[in-house]
Design an enzyme around this catalytic site. Sequence first.
Site, mmCIF file in Angstrom:
data_model
loop_
_atom_site.group_PDB
_atom_site.id
_atom_site.type_symbol
_atom_site.label_atom_id
_atom_site.label_comp_id
_atom_site.label_asym_id
_atom_site.label_seq_id
_atom_site.Cartn_x
_atom_site.Cartn_y
_atom_site.Cartn_z
ATOM 1 N N ASP A 33 15.582 -49.342 -13.630
ATOM 2 C CA ASP A 33 14.241 -48.536 -13.112
ATOM 3 C C ASP A 33 13.712 -49.575 -11.936
ATOM 4 O O ASP A 33 13.983 -50.657 -12.087
ATOM 5 C CB ASP A 33 13.356 -47.853 -14.156
ATOM 6 C CG ASP A 33 13.566 -48.798 -15.428
ATOM 7 O OD1 ASP A 33 13.735 -50.001 -15.341
ATOM 8 O OD2 ASP A 33 12.899 -48.424 -16.472
ATOM 9 N N GLU A 39 7.872 -44.869 -14.548
ATOM 10 C CA GLU A 39 6.506 -44.761 -15.330
ATOM 11 C C GLU A 39 5.671 -43.531 -15.350
ATOM 12 O O GLU A 39 4.541 -43.749 -14.544
ATOM 13 C CB GLU A 39 5.820 -45.975 -15.005
ATOM 14 C CG GLU A 39 6.594 -47.453 -15.136
ATOM 15 C CD GLU A 39 6.373 -47.765 -16.515
ATOM 16 O OE1 GLU A 39 5.847 -47.043 -17.526
ATOM 17 O OE2 GLU A 39 7.056 -49.033 -17.065
#
Length: 392
Positions: free
Chosen positions: A76, A136
């Site tokens: 990520d 997130e």
Amino acid sequence: MTAFTADAALGEELVALRRRLHAHPEVGLQTPRTQAVLLEALDGLGLELTTGRALTSVTGVLRGALPGPTVLLRADMDGLPVTETTGLEFASADGTMHACGHDLHMAGLVGAARMLAARRAELPGTVVFMFEPGEEGFAGARTMIEEGVLEASGERPVAAYTIHVDCVTPFGSAVTRTGTIMASASVLRIRVAGTGGHAAYPHHAVDPVPVAAEIVLAIQTFAARRIPAVDPAVISVTRISSDSLASNVLAASVDLEANIRTLSRGALATIRGELPTLVTAIGEAHGCTMTVEFVDSYPVTVNDPAETARVLEVLGERYGDRLVLLPEPGMASEDFAFVLEEVPGTLVFLGVQAEGATAPMHSEGAVFDDSGLAEHAATFAELAWRRLHDIR
């Protein structure tokens, strides 16, 4: 015998890359500066590189010289809206921070791409490198799946792996488990609308504040009485606000938001199906108009048993007695869960606790020891290599 070793020279390059990424985080689905750095770092490896349309993702496809299946490796890219206070030379100074270690994730996956590309002639199959923004809270993995990351090589992966660092787990350890490893995350948004009025004459109004208070208590009772104790669910009311701006004015409406975590799809289905009905009924019984929205965020993260057995063999060889099997899943969430709903695979944690560091993930003082990035990269590469060779 392991196929990849932690190369010191590569490790130095990855540390430099990680610190460059750490100094300039970006939040959400749009991370153009981070994307540009990754494209530069992957240039010259002979990968088929593509970028996202609705988000600034990067997908790299490495085709081995020998026939075989496809394996996906994921990192990520995004940071958090946190003001860093670590005092590090390469600390972010713009109110954003890589407080969850995504900078290490990217550097580790770049290192794996370099290791695997160097042995392309021996590689039986294809490796897809998935660099994902918006983990997130923005469900970047879901968007990348919609844009075709799982078909990037021309066929679906037979396995998918990701590595997540943890700054409060002892350095040099590897942690995972079979089955559920992380919780689902969902949100319940509620608006309780009354009529407002004078605080001295509540009987002339429909006051939504005590109704909201009753709803909060009902939510807590629901979790305790509708979900089996052996199937944990956590429902936390995280926000309550009214539109009243004076102490002598009754609110016309109250907004609530609840965060919901479950460890099973069954518990999530029960909450999704029944809790909005209960909340609506309470409000309407008091004469309020209700708006209730259940927002699915991230599913339960489930490590596939067969793939995790393969991963444990690799980790056992590389980490020995520093391999830790989690006795139970955690209540945090991961949007790699979207990938694991489609492809069997495993999420692994690596301990990167810096000496003397105690600040947790997502905090402004979180510090990550990046000296293990060469081993991080080698572990990633090993997982793909062994799966493509199907060495058991």
